[in-house]
Design a protein around this motif. Sequence first.
Motif: not given
Length: 282
Positions: A89-104
């Motif tokens: 679960d923590s990896a899925l949440r992390a990815f959502d945050r990261q892809i938002g920062l990367l803007g793609t």
Amino acid sequence: MAGVPDISLSDGSRIPQVGLGVLRVDDGEVGGVVESAIALGYRHIDTAAGYGNEGGVGRGLKASGYDSGPARRSLWLTTKLRDSEQGYDSALRAFDRQIGLLGTDYVDMYMIHWPTPFDWRADQVWKAFTRLRDEGRVRTLGVCNFLPEHLERLHAQTGEYPAVDQIELHPTWQQRDVTDFCRRKGIAVEAYSPIARGADLDAGDGVITAIAAAHGVSPAQVILRWHVENGTIVIPKSVHADRQRENLDLFGFSLSQAEHAAIDGLDGPTRAGHDPMTYAYA
């Protein structure tokens, strides 16, 4: 400059062999660094949650027009999960945050940053990664700093080897046990700290500088060319456009067999970075 070749991966993807690493580049500075690299012809950018600069990388991609559409599809973007966020679960949440920062909408490769064998959760992370791949949000799954025993453990638990293992690799720390294992298992090797943060430029009592003089190139280009000829993916870091250009200009000369062997002979017992058996990042 001649074009940068691609390396074919076990999952069918193709990754540009030379990319830009952005470790220790501040978030406020990295956008301009990415813009410069893209303008020079880089089509491979490597960042990580632990670097604290994914937002800046995203701004650089957007300013360059490489955040979406055909331009985005022509660029390879890698990021990595924080070790403190390993888990399903923590990896899925992390990815959502990261892809938002990367803007793609997707990343080309998502990686486990360190194996943390003392707190092993890579099998749970891998389940999250495969879900992201199935959803089309990640194209290639990779790891960093995994030794053969970690790769075997992951395979035993998941049935998969990663497409890429990104490791510290340079003339004085060649990790031949790891590279040989990866070669046998079809895992591409990607080198970070490919010139040992500059320490290998003077390696071998002038061996590197003599080879550079013979070819009219820099010592850094000699070392990076050695990596390229080994089939290794490299992600040298530079914030300066002239050095970025130099690091990409590796395909107009070749090392002789003797020169390549001389660099092979520089292998030593001391790493520049951290021990994967004991280290966790962020």
